[in-house]
Scaffold this motif. Sequence first.
Motif, PDB file in Angstrom:
ATOM      1  N   VAL A   1      40.343  46.427  34.392  1.00  0.00           N
ATOM      2  CA  VAL A   1      41.036  45.400  35.165  1.00  0.00           C
ATOM      3  C   VAL A   1      40.098  44.205  35.256  1.00  0.00           C
ATOM      4  O   VAL A   1      38.964  44.349  35.710  1.00  0.00           O
ATOM      5  N   VAL A   2      40.547  43.054  34.766  1.00  0.00           N
ATOM      6  CA  VAL A   2      39.640  41.897  34.677  1.00  0.00           C
ATOM      7  C   VAL A   2      39.980  40.803  35.684  1.00  0.00           C
ATOM      8  O   VAL A   2      39.580  39.653  35.520  1.00  0.00           O
ATOM      9  N   GLY A   3      40.732  41.178  36.712  1.00  0.00           N
ATOM     10  CA  GLY A   3      40.864  40.265  37.834  1.00  0.00           C
ATOM     11  C   GLY A   3      42.232  39.686  38.089  1.00  0.00           C
ATOM     12  O   GLY A   3      43.195  39.950  37.364  1.00  0.00           O
ATOM     13  N   HIS A   4      42.263  38.883  39.141  1.00  0.00           N
ATOM     14  CA  HIS A   4      43.474  38.202  39.578  1.00  0.00           C
ATOM     15  C   HIS A   4      43.786  37.057  38.609  1.00  0.00           C
ATOM     16  O   HIS A   4      42.893  36.289  38.248  1.00  0.00           O
ATOM     17  N   CYS A   5      45.034  36.960  38.202  1.00  0.00           N
ATOM     18  CA  CYS A   5      45.421  35.858  37.334  1.00  0.00           C
ATOM     19  C   CYS A   5      46.734  35.262  37.803  1.00  0.00           C
ATOM     20  O   CYS A   5      47.775  35.914  37.763  1.00  0.00           O
ATOM     21  N   ASP A   6      46.661  34.029  38.280  1.00  0.00           N
ATOM     22  CA  ASP A   6      47.865  33.248  38.542  1.00  0.00           C
ATOM     23  C   ASP A   6      47.781  32.079  37.575  1.00  0.00           C
ATOM     24  O   ASP A   6      46.863  31.257  37.671  1.00  0.00           O
ATOM     25  N   VAL A   7      48.719  32.019  36.642  1.00  0.00           N
ATOM     26  CA  VAL A   7      48.591  31.015  35.569  1.00  0.00           C
ATOM     27  C   VAL A   7      48.731  29.576  36.074  1.00  0.00           C
ATOM     28  O   VAL A   7      48.434  28.638  35.339  1.00  0.00           O
ATOM     29  N   THR A   8      49.158  29.401  37.330  1.00  0.00           N
ATOM     30  CA  THR A   8      49.201  28.035  37.871  1.00  0.00           C
ATOM     31  C   THR A   8      47.830  27.631  38.443  1.00  0.00           C
ATOM     32  O   THR A   8      47.660  26.505  38.886  1.00  0.00           O
ATOM     33  N   ASP A   9      46.894  28.569  38.436  1.00  0.00           N
ATOM     34  CA  ASP A   9      45.559  28.312  38.977  1.00  0.00           C
ATOM     35  C   ASP A   9      44.534  28.466  37.838  1.00  0.00           C
ATOM     36  O   ASP A   9      44.108  29.576  37.516  1.00  0.00           O
ATOM     37  N   PRO A  10      44.134  27.348  37.222  1.00  0.00           N
ATOM     38  CA  PRO A  10      43.245  27.417  36.054  1.00  0.00           C
ATOM     39  C   PRO A  10      41.933  28.139  36.360  1.00  0.00           C
ATOM     40  O   PRO A  10      41.382  28.791  35.472  1.00  0.00           O
ATOM     41  N   GLU A  11      41.469  28.063  37.612  1.00  0.00           N
ATOM     42  CA  GLU A  11      40.213  28.751  37.936  1.00  0.00           C
ATOM     43  C   GLU A  11      40.338  30.258  37.798  1.00  0.00           C
ATOM     44  O   GLU A  11      39.399  30.935  37.368  1.00  0.00           O
ATOM     45  N   SER A  12      41.526  30.791  38.140  1.00  0.00           N
ATOM     46  CA  SER A  12      41.703  32.240  37.988  1.00  0.00           C
ATOM     47  C   SER A  12      41.691  32.613  36.506  1.00  0.00           C
ATOM     48  O   SER A  12      41.159  33.654  36.122  1.00  0.00           O
ATOM     49  N   LEU A  13      42.227  31.742  35.659  1.00  0.00           N
ATOM     50  CA  LEU A  13      42.183  32.007  34.207  1.00  0.00           C
ATOM     51  C   LEU A  13      40.749  31.909  33.683  1.00  0.00           C
ATOM     52  O   LEU A  13      40.336  32.719  32.844  1.00  0.00           O
ATOM     53  N   ASP A  14      40.000  30.924  34.189  1.00  0.00           N
ATOM     54  CA  ASP A  14      38.583  30.808  33.786  1.00  0.00           C
ATOM     55  C   ASP A  14      37.860  32.117  34.079  1.00  0.00           C
ATOM     56  O   ASP A  14      37.132  32.636  33.238  1.00  0.00           O
ATOM     57  N   THR A  15      38.065  32.638  35.308  1.00  0.00           N
ATOM     58  CA  THR A  15      37.371  33.864  35.718  1.00  0.00           C
ATOM     59  C   THR A  15      37.795  35.040  34.849  1.00  0.00           C
ATOM     60  O   THR A  15      36.957  35.835  34.419  1.00  0.00           O
TER      61      THR A  15
END
Length: 254
Positions: A59-73
């Motif tokens: 599991v590589v984390g929380h991803c909300d595609v409207t939040d670019p920082e979550s995609l970065d992480t």
Amino acid sequence: QGLMAGKRGLILGVANNRSIAYGIAKACVDHGAEVALTYQGEAFKKRVEPLAEELGAHVVGHCDVTDPESLDTVFENVGKLWDRIDFVVHAIAFSDKEELTGRYVETTRENFLRTMDISVFSFTTIAKRAEPLMTNGGSMLTLTYYGAEKVMPHYNVMGVAKAALEASVRYLAVDLGAKGIRVNAISAGPIKTLAASGIGDFRYILKWNEYNAPLKRTVSPEEVGDSGLYLLSDLSRGVTGEVHHVDSGYHVVG
Ligand code: 0WD
């Protein structure tokens, strides 16, 4: 061992065990792949973690595609986990359910933009982020629906978004082809998932497919998973820019 032995991939869009993304993840794991999943917020974390455990997935984390920082992480975490990835699955879409009923012409600007952002742009930004990790070529897959090609009742702005998503598949296939990265979509028949429950009269759409599709039934997430396996594995190494229908053949009659 198996068809996907040695392959590693990131799968976005598992909400629960009925998700199409789960069907694809299971098929990949069953054939030897190593997979990483994301979850959208704390509520889904509790659902995704046990599924990941059952699959032996990361599991590589929380991803909300409207939040670019979550995609970065998420991509940072994938880069820490593996030095290379071989596939990415994008099984994400959203539109305000108030607008997945009635007339398309009533779509608001706000929901139009949000639907396009979450359901279309997200695939392009994920492709851009995955490209540098696909150093040995790779396969990217997204999920679309027949409402992109023909007007389906209640599908409305989501049909417009899926048409744009299918066009994105073709443009991305050209951009990434020289690196041996393939980009395809599966156009799945209607399946009763959480996302589908937002679509008006969905039960009627399922019945309509059962009566009219050549196979006289609907498809399951497992069947979409098995076809996904073909597009994610080397079996389809000559295929890119394709929209592959996994819909009991409905598109030939609908
Ligand atoms: O009949 C169907 N179910 C079909 C679905 C037929 C043809 C295509 N599809 C497509 C969908 O449009 C979508 O692109 O398949 C894809 C996967 O959908 P699904 O498996 O039907 O639905 P679900 O299990 O609900 O997974 C979609 C998930 C979300 O779940 P919710 O219930 O919240 O909509 O997409 C994720 C979320 O986990 N998602 C997001 N992820 C990150 N950021 C976001 C977001 N902003 N919004 C939704």
